[in-house]
Design a protein around this motif. Structure first.
Motif, PDB file in Angstrom:
ATOM      1  N   ARG A   5      -9.764   0.400  -2.033  1.00  0.00           N
ATOM      2  CA  ARG A   5      -8.604   1.146  -2.532  1.00  0.00           C
ATOM      3  C   ARG A   5      -7.729   0.328  -3.474  1.00  0.00           C
ATOM      4  O   ARG A   5      -6.748   0.843  -4.004  1.00  0.00           O
ATOM      5  CB  ARG A   5      -7.760   1.630  -1.351  1.00  0.00           C
ATOM      6  CG  ARG A   5      -8.466   2.639  -0.469  1.00  0.00           C
ATOM      7  CD  ARG A   5      -7.558   3.140   0.628  1.00  0.00           C
ATOM      8  NE  ARG A   5      -8.166   4.199   1.410  1.00  0.00           N
ATOM      9  CZ  ARG A   5      -7.528   4.899   2.341  1.00  0.00           C
ATOM     10  NH1 ARG A   5      -6.245   4.632   2.596  1.00  0.00           N
ATOM     11  NH2 ARG A   5      -8.153   5.845   3.014  1.00  0.00           N
ATOM     12  N   GLY A   6      -8.057  -0.947  -3.642  1.00  0.00           N
ATOM     13  CA  GLY A   6      -7.302  -1.786  -4.564  1.00  0.00           C
ATOM     14  C   GLY A   6      -6.069  -2.436  -3.970  1.00  0.00           C
ATOM     15  O   GLY A   6      -5.258  -3.011  -4.694  1.00  0.00           O
ATOM     16  N   TYR A   7      -5.913  -2.395  -2.632  1.00  0.00           N
ATOM     17  CA  TYR A   7      -4.755  -3.013  -2.003  1.00  0.00           C
ATOM     18  C   TYR A   7      -4.898  -4.539  -1.931  1.00  0.00           C
ATOM     19  O   TYR A   7      -3.904  -5.261  -2.011  1.00  0.00           O
ATOM     20  CB  TYR A   7      -4.557  -2.487  -0.574  1.00  0.00           C
ATOM     21  CG  TYR A   7      -4.390  -0.996  -0.428  1.00  0.00           C
ATOM     22  CD1 TYR A   7      -4.004  -0.195  -1.503  1.00  0.00           C
ATOM     23  CD2 TYR A   7      -4.619  -0.381   0.804  1.00  0.00           C
ATOM     24  CE1 TYR A   7      -3.862   1.173  -1.346  1.00  0.00           C
ATOM     25  CE2 TYR A   7      -4.466   0.985   0.969  1.00  0.00           C
ATOM     26  CZ  TYR A   7      -4.102   1.768  -0.108  1.00  0.00           C
ATOM     27  OH  TYR A   7      -3.948   3.123   0.051  1.00  0.00           O
ATOM     28  N   VAL A   8      -6.126  -5.032  -1.720  1.00  0.00           N
ATOM     29  CA  VAL A   8      -6.377  -6.463  -1.568  1.00  0.00           C
ATOM     30  C   VAL A   8      -7.651  -6.828  -2.321  1.00  0.00           C
ATOM     31  O   VAL A   8      -8.467  -5.965  -2.655  1.00  0.00           O
ATOM     32  CB  VAL A   8      -6.536  -6.874  -0.082  1.00  0.00           C
ATOM     33  CG1 VAL A   8      -5.264  -6.616   0.697  1.00  0.00           C
ATOM     34  CG2 VAL A   8      -7.725  -6.148   0.557  1.00  0.00           C
ATOM     35  N   ALA A   9      -7.844  -8.133  -2.551  1.00  0.00           N
ATOM     36  CA  ALA A   9      -9.101  -8.632  -3.089  1.00  0.00           C
ATOM     37  C   ALA A   9     -10.097  -8.806  -1.943  1.00  0.00           C
ATOM     38  O   ALA A   9      -9.694  -8.929  -0.784  1.00  0.00           O
ATOM     39  CB  ALA A   9      -8.881  -9.969  -3.788  1.00  0.00           C
ATOM     40  N   VAL A  43     -11.354  -3.245   7.907  1.00  0.00           N
ATOM     41  CA  VAL A  43     -10.152  -2.639   7.328  1.00  0.00           C
ATOM     42  C   VAL A  43      -9.799  -3.297   5.999  1.00  0.00           C
ATOM     43  O   VAL A  43      -9.319  -2.641   5.076  1.00  0.00           O
ATOM     44  CB  VAL A  43      -8.972  -2.687   8.334  1.00  0.00           C
ATOM     45  CG1 VAL A  43      -8.373  -4.071   8.445  1.00  0.00           C
ATOM     46  CG2 VAL A  43      -7.900  -1.672   7.949  1.00  0.00           C
ATOM     47  N   ARG A  44     -10.095  -4.605   5.865  1.00  0.00           N
ATOM     48  CA  ARG A  44      -9.856  -5.247   4.567  1.00  0.00           C
ATOM     49  C   ARG A  44     -10.844  -4.746   3.515  1.00  0.00           C
ATOM     50  O   ARG A  44     -10.506  -4.611   2.348  1.00  0.00           O
ATOM     51  CB  ARG A  44      -9.930  -6.763   4.679  1.00  0.00           C
ATOM     52  CG  ARG A  44      -8.703  -7.387   5.311  1.00  0.00           C
ATOM     53  CD  ARG A  44      -8.664  -8.876   5.112  1.00  0.00           C
ATOM     54  NE  ARG A  44      -7.847  -9.260   3.980  1.00  0.00           N
ATOM     55  CZ  ARG A  44      -8.302  -9.518   2.765  1.00  0.00           C
ATOM     56  NH1 ARG A  44      -9.574  -9.414   2.510  1.00  0.00           N
ATOM     57  NH2 ARG A  44      -7.482  -9.863   1.805  1.00  0.00           N
ATOM     58  N   ALA A  45     -12.085  -4.474   3.928  1.00  0.00           N
ATOM     59  CA  ALA A  45     -13.054  -3.894   2.991  1.00  0.00           C
ATOM     60  C   ALA A  45     -12.575  -2.523   2.523  1.00  0.00           C
ATOM     61  O   ALA A  45     -12.687  -2.180   1.333  1.00  0.00           O
ATOM     62  CB  ALA A  45     -14.425  -3.789   3.656  1.00  0.00           C
ATOM     63  N   LEU A  46     -12.021  -1.744   3.452  1.00  0.00           N
ATOM     64  CA  LEU A  46     -11.460  -0.442   3.099  1.00  0.00           C
ATOM     65  C   LEU A  46     -10.284  -0.602   2.145  1.00  0.00           C
ATOM     66  O   LEU A  46     -10.196   0.099   1.118  1.00  0.00           O
ATOM     67  CB  LEU A  46     -11.035   0.292   4.377  1.00  0.00           C
ATOM     68  CG  LEU A  46     -10.259   1.598   4.214  1.00  0.00           C
ATOM     69  CD1 LEU A  46     -11.063   2.611   3.411  1.00  0.00           C
ATOM     70  CD2 LEU A  46      -9.899   2.167   5.591  1.00  0.00           C
ATOM     71  N   MET A  47      -9.385  -1.524   2.448  1.00  0.00           N
ATOM     72  CA  MET A  47      -8.231  -1.738   1.579  1.00  0.00           C
ATOM     73  C   MET A  47      -8.652  -2.318   0.235  1.00  0.00           C
ATOM     74  O   MET A  47      -8.028  -2.049  -0.797  1.00  0.00           O
ATOM     75  CB  MET A  47      -7.213  -2.646   2.273  1.00  0.00           C
ATOM     76  CG  MET A  47      -6.555  -2.004   3.486  1.00  0.00           C
ATOM     77  SD  MET A  47      -5.100  -2.890   4.122  1.00  0.00           S
ATOM     78  CE  MET A  47      -5.862  -4.405   4.709  1.00  0.00           C
ATOM     79  N   ALA A  73       0.838  -1.202   0.000  1.00  0.00           N
ATOM     80  CA  ALA A  73       0.000   0.000   0.000  1.00  0.00           C
ATOM     81  C   ALA A  73       0.868   1.246   0.000  1.00  0.00           C
ATOM     82  O   ALA A  73       1.641   1.459   0.943  1.00  0.00           O
ATOM     83  CB  ALA A  73      -0.922   0.011   1.217  1.00  0.00           C
ATOM     84  N   LYS A  74       0.759   2.057  -1.034  1.00  0.00           N
ATOM     85  CA  LYS A  74       1.438   3.356  -1.102  1.00  0.00           C
ATOM     86  C   LYS A  74       2.940   3.248  -0.861  1.00  0.00           C
ATOM     87  O   LYS A  74       3.530   4.062  -0.148  1.00  0.00           O
ATOM     88  CB  LYS A  74       0.824   4.336  -0.092  1.00  0.00           C
ATOM     89  CG  LYS A  74      -0.601   4.744  -0.411  1.00  0.00           C
ATOM     90  CD  LYS A  74      -1.081   5.828   0.548  1.00  0.00           C
ATOM     91  CE  LYS A  74      -2.449   6.344   0.152  1.00  0.00           C
ATOM     92  NZ  LYS A  74      -2.921   7.429   1.049  1.00  0.00           N
TER      93      LYS A  74
END
Length: 462
Positions: free
Chosen positions: A453-457, A446-450, A323-324
């Motif tokens: 943002r395209g960090y995780v599936a 937090v996974r839904a947030l990520m 992430a970033k």
């Protein structure tokens, strides 16, 4: 009855499709709930078609990772397990898994069922699935508002195991007195696994121990050593009751921090040395349990150990996320023993780390967060570059870190999860690592947030 079965299957599938399409979740529970209401025999009927049988895994900590490890081994050996991979471990989640894994004739598209099971739901799952193998990992205080004391849960487990036939296998952690005692007097075949690491741990159980007294006479156990909580090599000096000898065990473990440790495994077939797929003493137990289960199912040691070399962690359980320009290491915490093990592993690095700790008190987390005071956050004293705390009980976590010896100016309380994540990432150096420690519902949030943002599936695609 056949029509009822197919109606249950089609209704469940439709509910799952709509749940995901409308953004109401992963559809991991509702399909099974509806299928069972339509056809009470839904789970037994589908499990009866699994030619290699059904395998159940439960325990307070480690069941998701252990189940994933075993699923990976089974697939490598040519099995086709139907697995509740998304972690929906209530009976409704098992039914949902079977809904998605069945064809339009109502037959499962697999040869075996591999289901992690919530501790309180094990008796019901045993009755419905009639398992070939049951693996009991450990038993700690966890969500006392839901489960009650550990002795109550252990008693219910014992009742469930007592109905298993002689051709079933029960695999038990020899190092947990409450779990090991359940092997006595069963008709099913009983096998034990455990650690033989005399230089690790301490000479007495810590304050988080839940089963420190002899199961026979009530005297305190003596340990040589105690690894964590009440887990270790125990013996009663009063009556002689002791840990059963494990058939398969780890006799060496080398490594610290987040690096993959080296281990030596001993079994009747001989010794094997290999690299564990995940760090931490608790993950050594997970890997050992998975190999022991595979062995009990007729898979060779070398094949099982070889398969683990390519294993990837489950979502939220030592999951690495990019992430970033930073790395996020997500480590689920949900009770004092598990949280303490995670903290000790992460605090062992060379430099102080950056933390985002997200504590919720929703039903699935346990509404009683007093466990925060039992966990060994003191291990972070002097080892924290910054700590952002969030969730419904952010303030509680901030106070706990202060009492643990973390300097107050390093603690930021930010109840809004999105702002908390952004703040923590901004404070993490580029190419650095952020340690994210959430409770269960916080981990999903937090996974839904990520994911947005395209960090995780999404977790159901993991």
């Amino acid at each position: 009855m056949r029509v009822l079965h197919l109606l249950a299957l089609m209704t469940g599938r439709a509910a799952g499709f709509l749940s995901r399409r409308l953004g109401r979740g992963g559809g991991t529970t509702l399909p099974g709930l509806l299928a069972q209401r339509i056809d009470r025999s839904f789970i037994p009927a589908l499990c009866s078609h699994l030619e290699r049988g059904t395998l159940l895994i439960t325990g307070t900590n480690g069941k998701t990772t252990t189940a994933r490890m075993l699923a990976h081994i089974l697939r490598s050996a040519g099995w086709r397990p139907i697995h509740n991979r998304a972690g929906a471990n209530l009976v409704e989640g098992i039914a949902s898994t079977l809904v998605y894994a069945s064809d339009f004739r109502g037959r499962p598209r697999g040869d075996s069922g591999l289901f992690e099971v919530d501790e309180a739901h094990l008796p019901h799952a045993v009755a419905l699935c009639r398992p070939r193998l049951v693996l009991l990992h450990n038993l700690f205080r966890d969500q006392l508002d839901r489960y009650g004391e550990v002795d109550y849960v252990a008693a219910r487990w014992g009742e469930a195991l007592g109905v298993l036939p002689g051709d079933a296998t029960v695999l038990l952690n020899a190092d947990d007195p409450a779990v090991a005692a359940l092997g006595e007097g069963l008709r099913a075949r009983v096998t034990y696994y455990g650690l033989d690491l005399p230089t690790m741990g301490s000479t007495a159980p810590d304050h988080m121990a839940d089963a420190r007294y002899c199961r026979r006479c009530g005297a305190p156990y003596a340990y040589a050593p105690a690894y964590f909580g009440h887990i270790g090599r125990y013996r009663c000096p009063n009556c002689g009751h002791a840990r059963p000898t494990p058939e398969i065990r780890l006799t060496a473990l080398e490594g610290a921090g987040t690096a993959r440790p080296r281990a030596r495994l001993s079994a009747p077939e001989g010794e094997r040395e290999f690299a564990l797929p995940l760090p931490g003493l608790y993950n050594a137990y997970n890997a050992l349990a998975a190999v022991a289960a595979a062995r009990a199912l007729g898979i060779g040691l070398d094949e099982a150990i070889g398969a683990l070399s390519a294993f990837r962690a489950a979502f939220g359980r030592l999951e690495w996320v990019q992430a970033k320009g930073r790395e996020i290491l997500v480590a689920l915490i949900k009770n004092p023993v598990g949280a303490s093990q995670v903290v000790h592993m992460l605090a062992g690095g060379e430099e102080p780390g950056g933390y985002l700790i997200v504590i919720n008190d929703r039903i699935a987390d346990g509404t009683d967060v007093s466990w925060l005071w039992d966990a060994d956050w003191e291990a972070l004293a002097g080892r924290v570059a910054f700590a952002v705390v969030s969730g419904t009980r952010a303030a509680d976590m901030g106070v706990r870190l202060k009492y643990a010896g973390v300097e107050e100016h390093r603690i930021t309380v930010e109840p809004d999860l999105e702002r908390a994540l952004d703040t923590a990432l901004e404070r993490t150096p580029e190419r650095g690592t952020l340690y994210l420690l959430p409770t269960y519902t916080a981990m999903l949030e937090v996974r839904a947030l990520m994911s947005r943002r395209g960090y995780v599936a999404p977790f159901w695609e993991d």
